[in-house]
Design a protein around this motif. Structure first.
Motif, short mmCIF file in Angstrom:
data_model
loop_
_atom_site.label_atom_id
_atom_site.label_comp_id
_atom_site.label_asym_id
_atom_site.label_seq_id
_atom_site.Cartn_x
_atom_site.Cartn_y
_atom_site.Cartn_z
N ARG A 36 0.84 -1.21 0.00
CA ARG A 36 0.00 0.00 0.00
C ARG A 36 0.87 1.26 0.00
O ARG A 36 0.56 2.23 -0.71
N LEU A 37 1.94 1.25 0.78
CA LEU A 37 2.82 2.41 0.81
C LEU A 37 3.46 2.63 -0.56
O LEU A 37 3.57 3.78 -1.03
N ARG A 40 0.95 4.24 -2.94
CA ARG A 40 0.70 5.66 -2.67
C ARG A 40 1.90 6.53 -3.08
O ARG A 40 1.71 7.67 -3.50
N LEU A 41 3.09 6.01 -2.97
CA LEU A 41 4.26 6.80 -3.30
C LEU A 41 4.60 6.78 -4.78
O LEU A 41 5.15 7.76 -5.31
N GLY A 45 -0.51 8.27 -5.69
CA GLY A 45 -0.42 9.14 -4.52
C GLY A 45 -1.23 10.40 -4.68
O GLY A 45 -1.93 10.58 -5.68
N VAL A 47 -0.16 10.28 -0.36
CA VAL A 47 -0.66 9.56 0.83
C VAL A 47 -1.79 10.36 1.45
O VAL A 47 -1.69 11.57 1.65
N GLN A 48 -2.90 9.68 1.73
CA GLN A 48 -4.08 10.32 2.29
C GLN A 48 -4.19 10.02 3.79
O GLN A 48 -3.42 9.22 4.34
N ASP A 51 -4.66 6.40 4.73
CA ASP A 51 -3.43 5.62 4.69
C ASP A 51 -2.62 5.78 5.97
O ASP A 51 -2.11 4.81 6.52
N LEU A 52 -2.51 7.01 6.44
CA LEU A 52 -1.75 7.26 7.67
C LEU A 52 -2.39 6.55 8.86
O LEU A 52 -1.68 6.01 9.73
N THR A 259 -6.59 -2.67 2.92
CA THR A 259 -5.84 -2.31 1.72
C THR A 259 -6.47 -2.88 0.45
O THR A 259 -6.17 -2.42 -0.65
#
Length: 347
Positions: A36-37, A40-41, A45, A47-48, A51-52, A259
């Motif tokens: 997932r990271l 997003r990257l 992306g 990152v929302q 996600d955090l 995810t």
């Protein structure tokens, strides 16, 4: 000289089984979180907030494994006859911390899904429902942590029946609201696509992505069943093992399935031509693009390969439309070349 294994699986020692499940599911959870990271990257992306939140839940889950392992090293999962009172006290401290971290991690996964659903919708009634659901889940998470923290203290692991009479009703209430919020989350995902103009097959795909959380309900109920059997047992250190194993599966699975609705861009990135997908590159979710915004930078015609289906063209009107569509297109550019030839007209 042979030395006994630090963790074993027997009638009086189930610590080895707890360790295996905890480590296995934690590794899977970390891999899914890294996927997932990466998405997003590198793919869709930035990152929302959702996600955090789920990444924070992953941190809580890793800490949960650490505290559980510490408790196991002091006798958790073994019969009380094989552990001293000082070890049982430290094991109780580990279980106490693990329960709080479980609620924090599981609650973060639920909040992440609710925030994702909230970000996808535009209709006024839908946004209102999503905000209410986010508030309910946040309240449930905080209230659950306080309820467990104040119902039973660490030193009473071996004597819960005498000192922790409130812990049973507390866990039952937590479980009931946990199930209710998961059902409402699934209902909100149906509400999201219900009024969208799209094929039922595509709607079912989106609902399935969010419906992967439904097995969480089964795990929550199963965990509560094991807790009811073991909380006030004369040997809780050993008989809590089933509840601890179910808790580990529930926590890590809850984070992993958060995810699933984001996995489509990862598939598209490795697409070799077997299917085409459309994503929005400006902070939108991979499944959805707003009406009136073309998925390409050129104004080309979109055709479906299936001859039985009428061709569909993305509307360039209603730029301020609040409705979402979910679509799959193939684009073809048709170019024609003409050559001029001189022709002698003869009678």
């Amino acid at each position: 000289m042979e030395y006994p294994a630090p963790y074993a699986v027997s009638a009086t020692d189930r610590s080895g089984l707890i360790v295996i499940v905890e480590m296995l599911f934690m590794c899977w959870m970390i891999m899914v979180s890294l996927i997932r990271l990466y998405m997003r990257l590198a793919i869709n992306g930035p990152v929302q907030v959702d996600d955090l939140v789920v990444f924070a839940g992953g941190v809580f889950a890793i800490a949960h494994v650490g505290t559980t392992m510490n408790a196991i090293s002091h006798g958790l999962g073994r019969s009380q006859d094989e552990s001293s009172l000082s070890d049982l006290k430290r094991a109780g401290e580990g279980v106490y911390a693990a329960n709080l971290l479980f609620l924090a991690g599981h609650g973060a996964a639920k909040i992440s899904i609710c925030l994702l659903l909230k970000r996808l919708g535009r209709q006024r009634n839908y946004l209102l429902c999503s905000k209410i659901l986010v508030g309910m889940v946040v309240t449930w998470t905080i209230a659950s942590i306080f309820a467990v923290a104040l119902s039973c203290f660490p030193q009473y692991l071996q004597s819960m029946a005498q000192h922790c009479s409130n812990i049973g009703p507390a866990w039952k209430s937590i479980t009931a609201f946990d199930v209710i919020t998961d059902v409402l989350t699934f209902a909100l995902s149906i509400f999201l696509v219900w009024g969208i103009q799209m094929r039922w097959k595509e709607k079912a795909t989106v609902i399935f992505a969010f419906g992967t959380r439904l097995p969480v309900i089964i795990l929550v109920i199963l965990r509560q069943t094991y807790l009811d059997r073991s909380l006030f047992h004369s040997d809780p250190s050993l008989h809590l093992s089933d509840a601890l194993i179910t808790t580990a599966v529930l926590l890590h699975y809850s984070i992993m399935v958060s995810t699933v609705p984001c996995l489509k861009p990862f598939v598209i990135a490795f697409n070799t031509g077997w299917g085409q997908g459309v994503t929005n590159s400006v902070g939108e979710h991979p499944y959805f693009t707003p009406t009136g915004k073309s998925a390409s930078t050129t104004q080309s015609r979109a055709y479906k390969d299936d001859a039985d289906l009428a061709p569909r063209r993305l509307s360039q009107e209603s730029q301020n439309s609040q409705q979402l569509i979910i679509h799959q297109t193939r684009e073809w550019t048709v170019e024609e070349e003409y050559e001029m030839h001189s022709v002698d007209n003869r009678l």
